[in-house]
Design an enzyme around this catalytic site. Structure first.
Site, PDB file in Angstrom:
ATOM      1  N   THR A   1       0.425  -6.722  13.198  1.00  0.00           N
ATOM      2  CA  THR A   1       0.992  -5.427  12.817  1.00  0.00           C
ATOM      3  C   THR A   1       1.234  -5.236  11.328  1.00  0.00           C
ATOM      4  O   THR A   1       1.829  -4.247  10.947  1.00  0.00           O
ATOM      5  CB  THR A   1       2.306  -5.115  13.564  1.00  0.00           C
ATOM      6  OG1 THR A   1       3.347  -5.966  13.110  1.00  0.00           O
ATOM      7  CG2 THR A   1       2.152  -5.272  15.035  1.00  0.00           C
TER       8      THR A   1
ATOM      9  N   GLU B   1       6.660   4.862   7.430  1.00  0.00           N
ATOM     10  CA  GLU B   1       6.288   6.026   6.626  1.00  0.00           C
ATOM     11  C   GLU B   1       7.135   7.246   7.000  1.00  0.00           C
ATOM     12  O   GLU B   1       7.082   7.737   8.125  1.00  0.00           O
ATOM     13  CB  GLU B   1       4.798   6.315   6.800  1.00  0.00           C
ATOM     14  CG  GLU B   1       3.949   5.254   6.123  1.00  0.00           C
ATOM     15  CD  GLU B   1       2.473   5.370   6.413  1.00  0.00           C
ATOM     16  OE1 GLU B   1       1.688   4.775   5.666  1.00  0.00           O
ATOM     17  OE2 GLU B   1       2.094   6.039   7.403  1.00  0.00           O
TER      18      GLU B   1
ATOM     19  N   THR C   1       0.865  -1.187   0.000  1.00  0.00           N
ATOM     20  CA  THR C   1       0.000   0.000   0.000  1.00  0.00           C
ATOM     21  C   THR C   1       0.902   1.239   0.000  1.00  0.00           C
ATOM     22  O   THR C   1       1.336   1.680  -1.046  1.00  0.00           O
ATOM     23  CB  THR C   1      -0.966  -0.007   1.203  1.00  0.00           C
ATOM     24  OG1 THR C   1      -0.235  -0.258   2.408  1.00  0.00           O
ATOM     25  CG2 THR C   1      -2.039  -1.081   1.027  1.00  0.00           C
TER      26      THR C   1
ATOM     27  N   ASN D   1       0.129  10.465   5.281  1.00  0.00           N
ATOM     28  CA  ASN D   1      -1.164  10.152   5.898  1.00  0.00           C
ATOM     29  C   ASN D   1      -2.223  11.216   5.677  1.00  0.00           C
ATOM     30  O   ASN D   1      -3.416  10.917   5.662  1.00  0.00           O
ATOM     31  CB  ASN D   1      -0.965   9.868   7.386  1.00  0.00           C
ATOM     32  CG  ASN D   1      -0.347   8.500   7.591  1.00  0.00           C
ATOM     33  OD1 ASN D   1      -1.025   7.493   7.488  1.00  0.00           O
ATOM     34  ND2 ASN D   1       0.950   8.468   7.859  1.00  0.00           N
TER      35      ASN D   1
ATOM     36  N   LYS E   1       4.026  -6.965   3.958  1.00  0.00           N
ATOM     37  CA  LYS E   1       3.772  -5.559   3.652  1.00  0.00           C
ATOM     38  C   LYS E   1       3.554  -4.850   4.976  1.00  0.00           C
ATOM     39  O   LYS E   1       3.081  -5.423   5.952  1.00  0.00           O
ATOM     40  CB  LYS E   1       2.572  -5.389   2.718  1.00  0.00           C
ATOM     41  CG  LYS E   1       1.206  -5.710   3.286  1.00  0.00           C
ATOM     42  CD  LYS E   1       0.535  -4.649   4.151  1.00  0.00           C
ATOM     43  CE  LYS E   1       0.465  -3.315   3.464  1.00  0.00           C
ATOM     44  NZ  LYS E   1      -0.156  -2.302   4.404  1.00  0.00           N
TER      45      LYS E   1
ATOM     46  N   SER F   1      -6.763  10.596  -0.859  1.00  0.00           N
ATOM     47  CA  SER F   1      -7.030  11.468  -2.004  1.00  0.00           C
ATOM     48  C   SER F   1      -6.489  10.898  -3.276  1.00  0.00           C
ATOM     49  O   SER F   1      -5.763   9.927  -3.283  1.00  0.00           O
ATOM     50  CB  SER F   1      -6.433  12.850  -1.725  1.00  0.00           C
ATOM     51  OG  SER F   1      -5.050  12.763  -1.557  1.00  0.00           O
TER      52      SER F   1
END
Length: 448
Positions: A234, A320, A197, A443, A223, A448
């Protein structure tokens, strides 16, 4: 405000309204174009590993347009007859329909000699979707069962992505014939990419064990990048081995190794609704069956642990916005629970994580995190280290500590923060990453 600013605001408002309204006439929304590729994490491995093929396991991947057009987002795994399956899942009380389905199937009696399958989609988590989510899981797993001539009870599914949106499962079932036609023992790398993702790189790991009479292979993919916190599992993880081993022992080994691997990492303290780890043993190795008392049992479990640890660390390295890989070592606690509390308090502290991102050796933030953890601590027995550098002890900064040494250490990509509570013998090690503005960017823009 200028005319250009008003136009931009109007465009953004229209987009928000369309998203709230959802698709017209009850039809699933058309997939949006795939987003531009994000920069690969600076902590990523040099390349995806050369994973061995596992006898009795076949993979296929496809672009179904679950959320983004032109993006590989579905993977199918076929497992040979007689495969043992074990699993571990999120403990979230709002866990997705696919998680509940997997848990029920693993608890049920297995038809003798049956094969199995796993189907996974990215882009939509099918979580918090009510009865529609359950129907979607049933439709997908029934379609796979029919296509592979398997009992539906032996088809396991996973979904990852946006929460609260109905899963357009028809796009997945429509790709099942293509997936079945393209099944291959060498397709694990493609499967790893299909489940991504916000990941910036696919994750894989492998190990080999010498069994009684032959070699045993283990290989896994994962992933995970954000919404990473302990409480199993997790992330999405799929590990395969050709070992001959009964399901109860396989499950026992997996459960024993969860605590120090996937339950010892955190990116942001948020546990997902959809996390799953599925471990499958096909029994196709020439090595003798592994039992609790066989000589190969301990080496096999150690190799399994190494694969789990490798994948867990890769998830943190792809956190991230991460630029630092951080190991938190807590020693001297009065109990394992206290050691865990302290380690997680430090690993999840936004103040600690932002200081690390800024390469600031602000050890006072670590002291504060220890104090808020709820664990028993004594100021005058506490010591803190950056790697081998003794920063503070006996209730005060180490007189020999120099700020420039701490600052130089913080420039490294891989960091170790040592915390000794000086109260007992319990210890805990966890892994985390720093917190950068890139985490906010990813995030804030996720849907969007």
């Amino acid at each position: 405000m200028g005319k250009t600013d008003w136009k931009a605001k109007a465009k953004a408002l229209k987009k928000a309204v369309r998203r709230l309204q959802g698709p017209k006439s009850g039809a699933p929304a058309a997939p949006t174009p795939a987003k531009a590729t994000t920069p690969v994490s600076p902590l990523a491995p040099a390349a995806f590993p050369d994973l061995p093929q596992i006898a009795g396991v076949e993979f296929a991947a496809a672009a179904a347009g679950v959320r983004y057009a032109g993006r590989t987002d579905v993977m199918l795994v076929r497992l040979a007859p007689g495969t043992s399956v074990a699993g571990a899942f999120t403990r979230s009380s709002t866990r997705a329909a696919c998680i509940r389905d997997c848990q029920e199937k693993l608890a049920a009696k297995v038809p003798a000699g049956s094969g199995a399958a796993i189907i996974v989609n990215s882009g939509n988590s099918n979580a918090f979707t009510g009865a529609a989510g359950q129907s979607a899981v049933r439709a997908i797993t029934d379609a796979v069962a029919a296509a592979l001539d398997l009992p539906a009870s032996r088809v396991f599914s996973s979904s990852t992505g946006v929460i609260g949106e109905p899963l357009p499962f028809g796009r997945i079932t429509g790709k099942i014939p293509d997936l079945v036609a393209n099944l291959s023992g060498g397709g694990m790398a493609g499967a790893a990419r299909a489940i991504m993702t916000t990941d910036t790189f696919p994750k894989g790991a492998a190990a080999t064990v010498t069994g009684e009479g032959g070699e045993i292979r283990i290989a896994g993919i994962a992933k995970g990048s954000g919404m990473i916190a302990p409480d199993m599992a997790t992330m999405l993880v799929y590990i395969f081995t050709d070992a001959q081993i009964a399901p109860p022992l396989l499950q026992k080994m997996l459960s024993r190794q969860i605590g120090d691997t996937f339950n010892a990492i955190t990116v942001d303290s948020d546990t997902s609704t959809s996390d799953a780890l599925i471990l499958a043993a096909t029994g196709k190795s020439r090595a003798a069956e592994i039992t609790a008392r066989s000589p190969a049992a301990k080496p096999f479990e150690a190799a399994l642990r190494s694969v789990m640890m490798d994948l867990a660390h890769q998830v943190i390295r792809d956190g991230e916005g991460a630029t630092k890989f951080v190991e938190i070592r807590v020693t001297g606690a009065i109990s394992p629970q206290d050691a865990h509390r302290v380690a997680m308090a430090v690993a999840n502290s936004p103040l600690v994580k932002t200081a690390i991102a800024g390469q600031d050796p602000n050890w006072g933030r670590i002291v504060a995190a220890v104090g808020k953890s709820g664990a028993e601590a004594d100021r005058d027995r506490l010591s803190i280290r950056f790697g081998d550098i003794l920063v503070a002890e006996k209730g005060w900064r180490n007189p020999a500590y120099r700020e420039e040494d701490g600052a130089a250490y913080m420039l490294l990509q891989d960091l170790v923060i040592g915390i000794d509570l000086g109260l007992g013998k319990a210890s805990r090690t966890v892994w985390t990453c720093d917190l950068t503005h890139r985490y906010i960017d990813i995030n804030a823009d996720y849907r969007s």
